[in-house]
Motif scaffolding. Structure first.
Motif, PDB file in Angstrom:
ATOM      1  N   ARG A   1       5.159   4.216   7.769  1.00 57.48           N
ATOM      2  CA  ARG A   1       4.938   3.351   8.936  1.00 57.48           C
ATOM      3  C   ARG A   1       5.420   1.926   8.681  1.00 57.48           C
ATOM      4  O   ARG A   1       5.950   1.269   9.572  1.00 57.48           O
ATOM      5  N   ALA A   2       5.242   1.455   7.435  1.00 58.21           N
ATOM      6  CA  ALA A   2       5.675   0.100   7.100  1.00 58.21           C
ATOM      7  C   ALA A   2       7.190  -0.014   7.009  1.00 58.21           C
ATOM      8  O   ALA A   2       7.729  -1.127   7.102  1.00 58.21           O
ATOM      9  N   LEU A   3       7.885   1.122   6.845  1.00 61.65           N
ATOM     10  CA  LEU A   3       9.346   1.087   6.695  1.00 61.65           C
ATOM     11  C   LEU A   3      10.091   1.378   7.997  1.00 61.65           C
ATOM     12  O   LEU A   3      11.320   1.255   8.022  1.00 61.65           O
ATOM     13  N   ILE A   4       9.381   1.768   9.042  1.00 58.50           N
ATOM     14  CA  ILE A   4      10.061   2.166  10.278  1.00 58.50           C
ATOM     15  C   ILE A   4      10.860   1.014  10.883  1.00 58.50           C
ATOM     16  O   ILE A   4      12.059   1.144  11.167  1.00 58.50           O
ATOM     17  N   LEU A   5      10.221  -0.131  11.092  1.00 61.50           N
ATOM     18  CA  LEU A   5      10.928  -1.263  11.698  1.00 61.50           C
ATOM     19  C   LEU A   5      12.103  -1.741  10.841  1.00 61.50           C
ATOM     20  O   LEU A   5      13.202  -1.941  11.372  1.00 61.50           O
ATOM     21  N   PRO A   6      11.920  -1.944   9.525  1.00 60.21           N
ATOM     22  CA  PRO A   6      13.075  -2.356   8.715  1.00 60.21           C
ATOM     23  C   PRO A   6      14.209  -1.336   8.748  1.00 60.21           C
ATOM     24  O   PRO A   6      15.382  -1.708   8.814  1.00 60.21           O
ATOM     25  N   ALA A   7      13.861  -0.036   8.716  1.00 55.79           N
ATOM     26  CA  ALA A   7      14.899   1.001   8.716  1.00 55.79           C
ATOM     27  C   ALA A   7      15.646   1.028  10.048  1.00 55.79           C
ATOM     28  O   ALA A   7      16.877   1.178  10.072  1.00 55.79           O
ATOM     29  N   VAL A   8      14.937   0.882  11.144  1.00 52.56           N
ATOM     30  CA  VAL A   8      15.593   0.872  12.451  1.00 52.56           C
ATOM     31  C   VAL A   8      16.499  -0.357  12.583  1.00 52.56           C
ATOM     32  O   VAL A   8      17.621  -0.269  13.098  1.00 52.56           O
ATOM     33  N   ALA A   9      16.019  -1.509  12.103  1.00 44.30           N
ATOM     34  CA  ALA A   9      16.846  -2.722  12.148  1.00 44.30           C
ATOM     35  C   ALA A   9      18.130  -2.547  11.349  1.00 44.30           C
ATOM     36  O   ALA A   9      19.198  -3.048  11.740  1.00 44.30           O
ATOM     37  N   LEU A  10      18.050  -1.852  10.228  1.00 47.74           N
ATOM     38  CA  LEU A  10      19.243  -1.574   9.422  1.00 47.74           C
ATOM     39  C   LEU A  10      20.149  -0.540  10.091  1.00 47.74           C
ATOM     40  O   LEU A  10      21.374  -0.630  10.028  1.00 47.74           O
ATOM     41  N   ALA A  11      19.529   0.469  10.716  1.00 46.91           N
ATOM     42  CA  ALA A  11      20.283   1.628  11.183  1.00 46.91           C
ATOM     43  C   ALA A  11      20.992   1.402  12.510  1.00 46.91           C
ATOM     44  O   ALA A  11      22.057   1.996  12.738  1.00 46.91           O
ATOM     45  N   VAL A  12      20.448   0.564  13.399  1.00 48.80           N
ATOM     46  CA  VAL A  12      20.986   0.458  14.760  1.00 48.80           C
ATOM     47  C   VAL A  12      22.468   0.068  14.779  1.00 48.80           C
ATOM     48  O   VAL A  12      23.291   0.750  15.420  1.00 48.80           O
ATOM     49  N   PRO A  13      22.892  -1.018  14.109  1.00 51.19           N
ATOM     50  CA  PRO A  13      24.331  -1.342  14.147  1.00 51.19           C
ATOM     51  C   PRO A  13      25.201  -0.245  13.534  1.00 51.19           C
ATOM     52  O   PRO A  13      26.288   0.045  14.043  1.00 51.19           O
ATOM     53  N   GLN A  14      24.719   0.390  12.455  1.00 51.44           N
ATOM     54  CA  GLN A  14      25.510   1.443  11.815  1.00 51.44           C
ATOM     55  C   GLN A  14      25.536   2.707  12.673  1.00 51.44           C
ATOM     56  O   GLN A  14      26.539   3.442  12.679  1.00 51.44           O
ATOM     57  N   ALA A  15      24.450   2.988  13.398  1.00 51.08           N
ATOM     58  CA  ALA A  15      24.439   4.134  14.311  1.00 51.08           C
ATOM     59  C   ALA A  15      25.461   3.949  15.428  1.00 51.08           C
ATOM     60  O   ALA A  15      26.125   4.910  15.847  1.00 51.08           O
ATOM     61  N   ALA A  16      25.599   2.712  15.902  1.00 52.59           N
ATOM     62  CA  ALA A  16      26.592   2.426  16.947  1.00 52.59           C
ATOM     63  C   ALA A  16      28.007   2.675  16.426  1.00 52.59           C
ATOM     64  O   ALA A  16      28.856   3.243  17.126  1.00 52.59           O
TER      65      ALA A  16
END
Length: 316
Positions: free
Chosen positions: A179-194
């Motif tokens: 749960r503590a890693l969800i926000l940091p992981a999403v912040a990292l992943a969004v530009p790379q997912a695009a």
């Protein structure tokens, strides 16, 4: 195939040697004295000289480089100047949050990017495709740190769904740590997912235009059958190469994201060590990161050549 893999291995080993020279030279030739940082500006010349000798900073640079590489190959990473603990235990402790963060970000990037790219390719030229491309272009342009701050404001400070900062550790439970890693992981992943989605779209569109796909349609395969059974496996091969390129981007991005979310990871440790001139920590941590990136890049390149034997006929 074997010759190409051996060439890739030799290339990675040569790059590792060059990287070690660059890392050592950068850290040892930059202005600033670790002994002065540890003892303070009022330290006497005798105290500085004694600490230089204790830390091995009074020996010649070639000898220090050879000693560092020799210790590194034996698995001895030395002791931290600042924390006075083995660097290996310090890095191992911080990897408990950094490694899951990067892995989760990579899974989210591929898990979101590949389906979105497939949808855009299947609807090429139509409204869903144009809408997705516009959204992906926007997401690709968002900096990691700005996205991290906006997500913290929305999901932590406003909605109170997820913690704003910190990492409690896995000892408090798997889901508590996740749960503590969800926000940091999403912040990292969004530009790379695009980026992954746009790349997947282009690769799939190009694959669908190949002769073997048209042959499959002529043999009676349905459109969905051609897409899933024939075009998709071939279109995924370039995406694997992209994943290898994205890995160092995620690692460098984690340094910023860990600072924003106050995660006790390797990125935050690296920033602290650079500011404190903790040479053993910086040198060994950067070298381990470079080695991990090179190793995974080699494995992905070998996997791509295994999946597409045509690449084995070309010089890498």
């Amino acid at each position: 195939m074997r010759r190409n893999v051996l060439f890739l291995l030799f290339q990675r080993l040569l790059l590792l040697i060059v990287a070690s020279l660059v890392i050592f030279a950068t850290m040892n030739l930059l202005p600033g004295d670790p002994a002065s940082v540890m003892l303070g500006l009022d330290a006497s010349p005798e105290s500085l000289a004694a600490l230089h000798h204790q830390l091995g900073l009074d020996t010649a640079l070639p000898a220090r480089y050879a000693h560092w590489i020799s210790d590194l190959m034996r698995g001895n990473l030395g002791r931290s100047y600042v924390y006075d603990v083995p660097v290996s235990s310090l890095i191992g402790e911080r990897l408990q949050s950094t490694l899951p963060l990067i892995l989760l970000a990579m899974v989210l990037s591929l898990g979101a990017g590949i389906p979105l790219g497939m949808i855009a390719a299947a609807k090429q030229g139509k409204m869903p495709d144009m809408g997705l491309m516009a959204m992906l272009q926007l997401l690709k342009s968002i900096p990691d740190f700005w996205l991290a701050m906006m997500m913290t404001f929305l999901f932590s400070l406003t909605l109170h769904w997820l913690p704003a900062s910190g990492f409690p550790g896995w000892s408090h439970g798997f889901f508590t740590g996740l749960r503590a890693l969800i926000l940091p992981a999403v912040a990292l992943a969004v530009p790379q997912a695009a980026i992954t989605a746009r790349f997947m779209r282009s690769s799939l569109i190009e694959t669908l235009s190949q002769d073997f796909v048209r042959t499959a349609r002529a043999q009676g395969y349905s459109r969905s059958g051609v897409l899933w059974r024939i075009a998709l496996p071939n279109a995924l091969i370039p995406v694997l190469t992209l994943a290898g390129i994205q890995l160092p981007v995620l690692i460098t991005g984690s340094i910023i994201v860990e600072s924003v979310f106050s995660l006790p990871g390797c990125g935050k440790l690296l920033l602290e060590a650079v500011n404190q001139r903790d040479l053993p920590v910086v040198q060994n941590l950067v070298m381990l990161i470079v080695t991990a990136v090179m190793t995974l890049g080699f494995l992905l390149a070998a996997l791509v050549r295994f999946l597409d034997p045509r690449l084995g006929e070309e010089r890498p």
